[in-house]
Design a protein around this motif. Sequence first.
Motif, PDB file in Angstrom:
ATOM      1  N   LYS A 183     -21.330 -64.005 -41.195  1.00 29.17           N
ATOM      2  CA  LYS A 183     -20.787 -62.787 -40.598  1.00 29.17           C
ATOM      3  C   LYS A 183     -21.718 -62.178 -39.557  1.00 29.17           C
ATOM      4  CE  LYS A 183     -18.069 -61.480 -44.676  1.00 29.17           C
ATOM      5  NZ  LYS A 183     -16.753 -61.426 -44.026  1.00 29.17           N
ATOM      6  N   GLY A 184     -22.857 -62.827 -39.320  1.00 29.28           N
ATOM      7  CA  GLY A 184     -23.803 -62.318 -38.338  1.00 29.28           C
ATOM      8  C   GLY A 184     -24.643 -61.166 -38.836  1.00 29.28           C
ATOM      9  N   VAL A 185     -24.704 -60.987 -40.140  1.00 29.94           N
ATOM     10  CA  VAL A 185     -25.499 -59.914 -40.734  1.00 29.94           C
ATOM     11  C   VAL A 185     -26.954 -60.385 -40.816  1.00 29.94           C
ATOM     12  CG1 VAL A 185     -25.918 -58.559 -42.812  1.00 29.94           C
ATOM     13  CG2 VAL A 185     -23.573 -58.982 -42.057  1.00 29.94           C
ATOM     14  N   ARG A 186     -27.856 -59.676 -40.104  1.00 29.98           N
ATOM     15  CA  ARG A 186     -29.253 -60.097 -40.071  1.00 29.98           C
ATOM     16  C   ARG A 186     -30.226 -58.996 -40.474  1.00 29.98           C
ATOM     17  NH1 ARG A 186     -29.495 -65.212 -40.459  1.00 29.98           N
ATOM     18  NH2 ARG A 186     -31.645 -65.133 -39.709  1.00 29.98           N
ATOM     19  N   SER A 187     -29.700 -57.821 -40.827  1.00 22.82           N
ATOM     20  CA  SER A 187     -30.571 -56.712 -41.213  1.00 22.82           C
ATOM     21  C   SER A 187     -29.869 -55.849 -42.253  1.00 22.82           C
ATOM     22  CB  SER A 187     -30.934 -55.859 -39.995  1.00 22.82           C
ATOM     23  OG  SER A 187     -29.798 -55.173 -39.511  1.00 22.82           O
ATOM     24  N   VAL A 188     -30.627 -54.988 -42.926  1.00 23.59           N
ATOM     25  CA  VAL A 188     -30.055 -54.084 -43.917  1.00 23.59           C
ATOM     26  C   VAL A 188     -29.083 -53.125 -43.238  1.00 23.59           C
ATOM     27  CG1 VAL A 188     -30.583 -52.269 -45.594  1.00 23.59           C
ATOM     28  CG2 VAL A 188     -32.082 -54.262 -45.417  1.00 23.59           C
ATOM     29  N   ASP A 190     -27.145 -53.854 -40.763  1.00 23.88           N
ATOM     30  CA  ASP A 190     -25.900 -54.613 -40.621  1.00 23.88           C
ATOM     31  C   ASP A 190     -25.142 -54.663 -41.940  1.00 23.88           C
ATOM     32  OD1 ASP A 190     -26.524 -55.110 -37.990  1.00 23.88           O
ATOM     33  OD2 ASP A 190     -27.366 -57.103 -38.366  1.00 23.88           O
ATOM     34  N   VAL A 191     -25.879 -54.802 -43.037  1.00 23.54           N
ATOM     35  CA  VAL A 191     -25.260 -54.847 -44.368  1.00 23.54           C
ATOM     36  C   VAL A 191     -24.495 -53.552 -44.623  1.00 23.54           C
ATOM     37  CG1 VAL A 191     -25.689 -54.909 -46.848  1.00 23.54           C
ATOM     38  CG2 VAL A 191     -26.979 -56.415 -45.343  1.00 23.54           C
ATOM     39  N   LYS A 192     -25.152 -52.425 -44.373  1.00 24.83           N
ATOM     40  CA  LYS A 192     -24.520 -51.128 -44.610  1.00 24.83           C
ATOM     41  C   LYS A 192     -23.279 -50.947 -43.749  1.00 24.83           C
ATOM     42  CE  LYS A 192     -28.842 -48.818 -45.920  1.00 24.83           C
ATOM     43  NZ  LYS A 192     -29.803 -47.741 -45.570  1.00 24.83           N
ATOM     44  N   GLN A 193     -23.391 -51.323 -42.464  1.00 19.85           N
ATOM     45  CA  GLN A 193     -22.273 -51.147 -41.548  1.00 19.85           C
ATOM     46  C   GLN A 193     -21.094 -52.010 -41.945  1.00 19.85           C
ATOM     47  OE1 GLN A 193     -22.051 -48.890 -38.932  1.00 19.85           O
ATOM     48  NE2 GLN A 193     -19.911 -49.536 -39.062  1.00 19.85           N
ATOM     49  N   SER A 194     -21.354 -53.286 -42.249  1.00 15.69           N
ATOM     50  CA  SER A 194     -20.281 -54.199 -42.636  1.00 15.69           C
ATOM     51  C   SER A 194     -19.655 -53.801 -43.955  1.00 15.69           C
ATOM     52  CB  SER A 194     -20.822 -55.635 -42.731  1.00 15.69           C
ATOM     53  OG  SER A 194     -21.269 -56.080 -41.472  1.00 15.69           O
ATOM     54  N   ASN A 198     -15.730 -52.846 -44.563  1.00 14.86           N
ATOM     55  CA  ASN A 198     -14.901 -53.526 -45.556  1.00 14.86           C
ATOM     56  C   ASN A 198     -14.271 -52.533 -46.529  1.00 14.86           C
ATOM     57  OD1 ASN A 198     -15.212 -56.227 -44.737  1.00 14.86           O
ATOM     58  ND2 ASN A 198     -17.221 -56.349 -45.714  1.00 14.86           N
ATOM     59  N   GLN A 199     -15.033 -51.494 -46.879  1.00 11.63           N
ATOM     60  CA  GLN A 199     -14.511 -50.497 -47.816  1.00 11.63           C
ATOM     61  C   GLN A 199     -13.377 -49.682 -47.196  1.00 11.63           C
ATOM     62  OE1 GLN A 199     -15.175 -50.332 -50.956  1.00 11.63           O
ATOM     63  NE2 GLN A 199     -16.728 -51.928 -50.857  1.00 11.63           N
ATOM     64  N   GLU A 200     -13.395 -49.558 -45.880  1.00 10.30           N
ATOM     65  CA  GLU A 200     -12.349 -48.789 -45.202  1.00 10.30           C
ATOM     66  C   GLU A 200     -11.000 -49.500 -45.236  1.00 10.30           C
ATOM     67  OE1 GLU A 200     -13.755 -48.070 -41.301  1.00 10.30           O
ATOM     68  OE2 GLU A 200     -15.297 -46.627 -41.929  1.00 10.30           O
ATOM     69  N   SER A 211     -21.381 -46.994 -51.264  1.00  8.63           N
ATOM     70  CA  SER A 211     -21.835 -46.497 -49.970  1.00  8.63           C
ATOM     71  C   SER A 211     -22.744 -47.477 -49.254  1.00  8.63           C
ATOM     72  CB  SER A 211     -22.566 -45.168 -50.151  1.00  8.63           C
ATOM     73  OG  SER A 211     -23.677 -45.341 -51.013  1.00  8.63           O
ATOM     74  N   VAL A 212     -23.409 -48.342 -50.010  1.00 12.00           N
ATOM     75  CA  VAL A 212     -24.326 -49.296 -49.395  1.00 12.00           C
ATOM     76  C   VAL A 212     -23.921 -50.735 -49.687  1.00 12.00           C
ATOM     77  CG1 VAL A 212     -26.707 -50.112 -49.332  1.00 12.00           C
ATOM     78  CG2 VAL A 212     -26.249 -47.661 -49.498  1.00 12.00           C
ATOM     79  N   TYR A 213     -23.651 -51.034 -50.944  1.00 13.04           N
ATOM     80  CA  TYR A 213     -23.428 -52.417 -51.342  1.00 13.04           C
ATOM     81  C   TYR A 213     -21.946 -52.729 -51.526  1.00 13.04           C
ATOM     82  CZ  TYR A 213     -28.399 -52.249 -51.932  1.00 13.04           C
ATOM     83  OH  TYR A 213     -29.723 -52.076 -51.705  1.00 13.04           O
ATOM     84  N   TYR A 214     -21.627 -54.007 -51.403  1.00 14.42           N
ATOM     85  CA  TYR A 214     -20.265 -54.459 -51.447  1.00 14.42           C
ATOM     86  C   TYR A 214     -20.240 -55.892 -51.982  1.00 14.42           C
ATOM     87  CZ  TYR A 214     -15.635 -55.838 -49.765  1.00 14.42           C
ATOM     88  OH  TYR A 214     -14.355 -56.283 -49.673  1.00 14.42           O
TER      89      TYR A 214
END
Length: 219
Positions: A183-188, A190-194, A198-200, A211-214
Motif C-alpha cells: 500500500k506504499g506505507v513507509r512511516s507511522v 502513513d499508517v495513521k493516515q491509511s 479505512n475506518q471512514e 484512532s491509530v491502528y487497524y
Amino acid sequence: MHLPFSYQKLLTEQINIPSKLINDYNGLDLNEEDLMVILQILNLQKYGELLPSFELIAKNMTINANEVANVLKKLRNKNYLQIEQLTDEANAQHEWYSLSPLFEALYDVEKESSKEEEGKLFQLFEQEFARTLSPIEIETISYWLDEDQFKPPLIKAALRESVLMGKLNFRYIDRILNEWKKKGVRSVKDVKQSSQNNQEVQAPKEKRDTSVYYNWLEE
C-alpha cells in the motif's frame, strides 16, 4: 640570540581538526596510530602534498612506511579514505587523499540514532514476547531492517498492531509489514493516515480504539 615567540607563526601553522574526531575516533573503530596517520595527511595536504607517499607520512612518526601503508589500507577498506581526482584553478588534474567519507561517517547522526533504535527494537520484541528471541526471529527482524528497509518505528507499529489484535506472532507481523509495503506505507504517519481512511469507509465490527491502528488483514 633567542628569537621571540611568534603567535602569528603559530596561527599560520595550525590545521583544522574537528574535536569530534579526537573524542570519537574510537567509535569509528580507529586507534591512536590510525588517528595520527590521518592528522599527518591533513598537515601535509595543507602544505601542498595532496597525495603524500608512505615514506613522507612516516617521516614524523614512530612507525615505518610499510606500517603507514597498512593503516591507509585499513582506512580505505572501512571506506574512510578515497583517492580522488582534483582539478585546480589552472584546470590541472591531481590525485589526492580525500577524507570526506571519514567526516561523513563521523557526523552521521542519523546512522548513529538508527543503530540505537535498532538495538531498542530487539529489546522491545523480547519484552512483548516475554522471552529471549530465537536466532530465526532475530534473523527475521534483521531481514526487515536490512533487506526490506523497514524503519524501526514502522516495525514497532506492526508489533503493536499484532498485540492489539491478540495475534502476537512473527508470521502475523510479517504479513502486516508486507501489506503496508504493498500500500506504499513507509512511516507511522502513513499508517495513521491509511488507518483513518479505512475506518471512514468501513463500519467497525466492535468497539475499540481505532484512532491509530487497524486490522489490515481483515479488509
